[in-house]
Design a protein around this motif. Structure first.
Motif, mmCIF file in Angstrom:
data_model
loop_
_atom_site.group_PDB
_atom_site.id
_atom_site.type_symbol
_atom_site.label_atom_id
_atom_site.label_comp_id
_atom_site.label_asym_id
_atom_site.label_seq_id
_atom_site.Cartn_x
_atom_site.Cartn_y
_atom_site.Cartn_z
ATOM 1 N N THR A 31 0.836 -1.209 0.000
ATOM 2 C CA THR A 31 0.000 0.000 0.000
ATOM 3 C C THR A 31 0.870 1.258 0.000
ATOM 4 O O THR A 31 0.577 2.222 -0.716
ATOM 5 C CB THR A 31 -0.947 0.035 1.211
ATOM 6 O OG1 THR A 31 -0.194 -0.018 2.425
ATOM 7 C CG2 THR A 31 -1.942 -1.099 1.165
ATOM 8 N N GLU A 69 2.424 1.545 -3.492
ATOM 9 C CA GLU A 69 1.446 2.013 -4.485
ATOM 10 C C GLU A 69 1.171 3.501 -4.316
ATOM 11 O O GLU A 69 1.094 4.249 -5.293
ATOM 12 C CB GLU A 69 0.139 1.235 -4.359
ATOM 13 C CG GLU A 69 -0.914 1.699 -5.346
ATOM 14 C CD GLU A 69 -2.271 1.048 -5.140
ATOM 15 O OE1 GLU A 69 -3.242 1.528 -5.752
ATOM 16 O OE2 GLU A 69 -2.375 0.072 -4.365
ATOM 17 N N THR A 71 -5.919 3.569 -0.198
ATOM 18 C CA THR A 71 -4.723 2.915 0.357
ATOM 19 C C THR A 71 -4.507 3.325 1.810
ATOM 20 O O THR A 71 -4.016 2.519 2.609
ATOM 21 C CB THR A 71 -3.468 3.241 -0.475
ATOM 22 O OG1 THR A 71 -3.246 4.655 -0.505
ATOM 23 C CG2 THR A 71 -3.590 2.707 -1.887
#
Length: 198
Positions: free
Chosen positions: A29, A32, A86
């Motif tokens: 997460t 990303e 996220t």
């Protein structure tokens, strides 16, 4: 080994595997979020450079600005929404990891000395999260930049499309940017509260 001991060992093994999986999810997460932020900022930087090269021609500048900047603005909104996702996912993962660590701490008298848990005074790993912590996330950072872009777009639209004088158009652009930022931060806060009410 009794069935109870066998089941307990199998459970601890499964919980250990779950902790490893959650650590991987937490890492992905963050990765990303960083990647999405970099893509947005790189696109914005490239778009501004392209517009800068067109500065010598008002017609070319206007056509380029009103095609490139709205596209980047929309990309910014998509980026912010996913970054909020996220953030919520990372909070979920970290809380589940904390519960697993609490389980492991309870297995042995030395557990509290070897496995760190959330400290009521200093927070987890020395970071104390509060109600305003969401203001310092990647989502909030990109939202701030994107709202500046939105305000600039409003200003340009009023000057080139509406024939406004620069000063009133700039005031309107700043106002629009502030309102956009307030709406974006409200959205982020509500998403986090929906997942984890206080």
């Amino acid at each position: 080994m009794s069935d109870a001991d066998s089941n307990a060992a199998a459970f601890d093994s499964a919980v250990g595997t779950e902790l490893f999986v959650l650590q991987s999810v937490a890492s992905s997460t963050i990765s990303e979020a960083g990647t999405r932020s970099t893509i947005y900022l790189s696109t914005l930087s490239g778009g501004l450079v392209a517009i800068g090269f067109a500065g010598g021609s008002p017609a070319l500048l206007a056509s380029l600005a009103f095609t490139v900047l709205p596209t980047i603005f929309m990309l910014g909104w998509f980026t912010v929404v996913r970054l909020v996702d996220t953030s919520v996912e990372n909070i979920t993962v970290r809380r589940r990891m904390e519960r697993i660590r609490e389980h492991f701490v309870s297995l042995h008298p030395s557990g509290p000395d070897l496995i760190s848990l959330d400290n009521p005074r200093t927070g987890e790993l020395g970071v104390r999260y509060s109600r305003s912590s969401f203001l310092f996330t990647m989502a909030s950072m990109i939202a701030a930049v994107n709202c500046v872009l939105g305000g600039a777009l409003v200003t340009l639209l009023l000057i080139f499309g509406g024939g406004w004088e620069p000063l009133p158009a700039q005031i309107a652009g700043v106002t629009a940017g502030v309102l956009l930022l307030g709406a974006t931060l409200t959205y982020e806060r509500r998403r986090i509260l929906a997942a984890y009410p206080e």
